[in-house]
Design a protein around this motif. Structure first.
Motif, PDB file in Angstrom:
ATOM      1  N   THR A  50       0.839  -1.205   0.000  1.00  0.00           N
ATOM      2  CA  THR A  50       0.000   0.000   0.000  1.00  0.00           C
ATOM      3  C   THR A  50       0.874   1.254   0.000  1.00  0.00           C
ATOM      4  OG1 THR A  50      -1.873  -1.088   1.076  1.00  0.00           O
ATOM      5  CG2 THR A  50      -1.696   1.288   1.378  1.00  0.00           C
ATOM      6  N   ASP A 184      -5.446  -0.981  -5.144  1.00  0.00           N
ATOM      7  CA  ASP A 184      -4.926  -1.543  -3.898  1.00  0.00           C
ATOM      8  C   ASP A 184      -5.908  -2.571  -3.346  1.00  0.00           C
ATOM      9  OD1 ASP A 184      -3.438  -2.114  -1.701  1.00  0.00           O
ATOM     10  OD2 ASP A 184      -3.800  -0.214  -0.670  1.00  0.00           O
ATOM     11  N   GLU A 185      -5.630  -3.828  -3.588  1.00  0.00           N
ATOM     12  CA  GLU A 185      -6.491  -4.931  -3.128  1.00  0.00           C
ATOM     13  C   GLU A 185      -7.968  -4.611  -3.353  1.00  0.00           C
ATOM     14  OE1 GLU A 185      -5.545  -7.112   0.311  1.00  0.00           O
ATOM     15  OE2 GLU A 185      -3.550  -6.220   0.560  1.00  0.00           O
TER      16      GLU A 185
HETATM   17 MG    MG Z   1      -2.095  -2.917   1.918  1.00  0.00          MG
END
Ligand code: MG
Ligand code: ADP
Length: 265
Positions: A50, A184-185
């Motif tokens: 991240t 991000d995910e």
């Molecule tokens: Mg992360």
């Protein structure tokens, strides 16, 4: 695309580093992303994925490293805020131009709760980019249709499923017309039955030739869409290559152990 365009990556990151206090989260990360390609970033929790994405978008400014996205290059070691946290005028302008090159889709939708899907998508183009409202509205409707939400434009986030909210988030990122999309995910906060509809939208974007960097634990998806996979651990790129190599025949012990753990889950 002519050959010179093809040989110049859209993104080049060199020796990016970021620390929080004395925790060196990103130690030294370099990689490049070709235009129209998909890079998947995998790595254990806390490995800095991240932080890396937020650094690429300058949401969180790296302490050092040079990143070029398209025609904008930032040498982060020369960008310093004053004691009051302010950048000089020229740095602010540089970071603003830099940030406009990429768009971010977060782990969980952070849509404005009191705005409709449509208003969430038009906000950036109108407020940030100063585009005429009617034009932004028409473009947003088109983008929402593209992510399968034509019938939901006037709904509020609370009236949409998590998968639909994520698709609004994708439309919102697209509305700013970034050269590079960062995810991000994007599916990790979703119920399992909603993951597929979001991955399908991202697959579609890949087919259209969008340049994307995607942090995800969806290994099957990564195998399908990725042109390159970066495995990061401890703030470093441990292994990088084609998905068939990194995911199916990892060379490094840390990559092997990580993938084994993922498969056990
Ligand atoms: Mg992360
Ligand atoms: P990942 O996304 O790979 O799980 P992160 O980039 O979120 O990892 O975090 C990496 C490390 O950096 C973690 O130890 C986390 O606690 C730390 N970290 C992230 N953001 C901050 C912050 N704003 N302040 C202090 N520490 C942070």
């Amino acid at each position: 695309m002519n050959s010179s365009e093809q040989s110049t990556p859209l993104l080049e990151a060199t020796a990016v580093a970021k620390r929080f206090g004395d925790h060196e989260v990103i130690k030294d990360i370099s990689f490049s992303v070709d235009k129209g390609s998909v890079t998947v970033v995998v790595g254990p929790s806390g490995s800095g994925k991240t932080t890396l994405l937020r650094g690429l978008n300058a949401l969180e400014r790296p302490d050092a490293g040079v990143v070029r996205i398209g025609d904008v290059t930032v040498d982060f070691s020369t960008v310093h805020a004053s004691k009051r946290g302010r950048l000089s005028g020229s740095d602010r302008e540089l970071i603003r131009r830099y940030q406009a090159r990429s768009g971010m889709v977060f782990q969980s939708h952070n849509l404005f709760p009191h705005r409709t899907a449509l208003q969430n998508v038009t906000e950036g183009p109108v407020v940030v980019q100063g585009r005429p409202a009617a034009q932004a509205d028409a473009d947003a409707r088109e983008l929402l249709a593209k992510v399968g939400l034509a019938g939901h434009v006037d709904k509020y986030p609370s009236q949409l499923s998590g998968g639909q909210q994520q698709r609004v988030g994708i439309a919102r990122a697209l509305a700013l017309e970034p050269d590079l999309l960062l995810f991000d995910e994007p599916t990790s906060a979703l119920d399992p039955e909603l993951v597929g509809e979001v991955l399908d939208v991202i697959r579609q974007l890949a087919r259209e030739g969008r340049t994307m960097v995607i942090v995800t634990h969806e290994i099957r998806f990564a195998r399908d869409v990725a042109d390159q996979v970066l495995f990061i651990d401890g703030g470093l790129v441990v292994e990088r290559g084609r998905p068939a190599d990194v995911l199916d025949h990892p060379q490094e012990a840390r990559t092997q152990a990580f993938l084994r753990r993922l498969l056990e889950v």
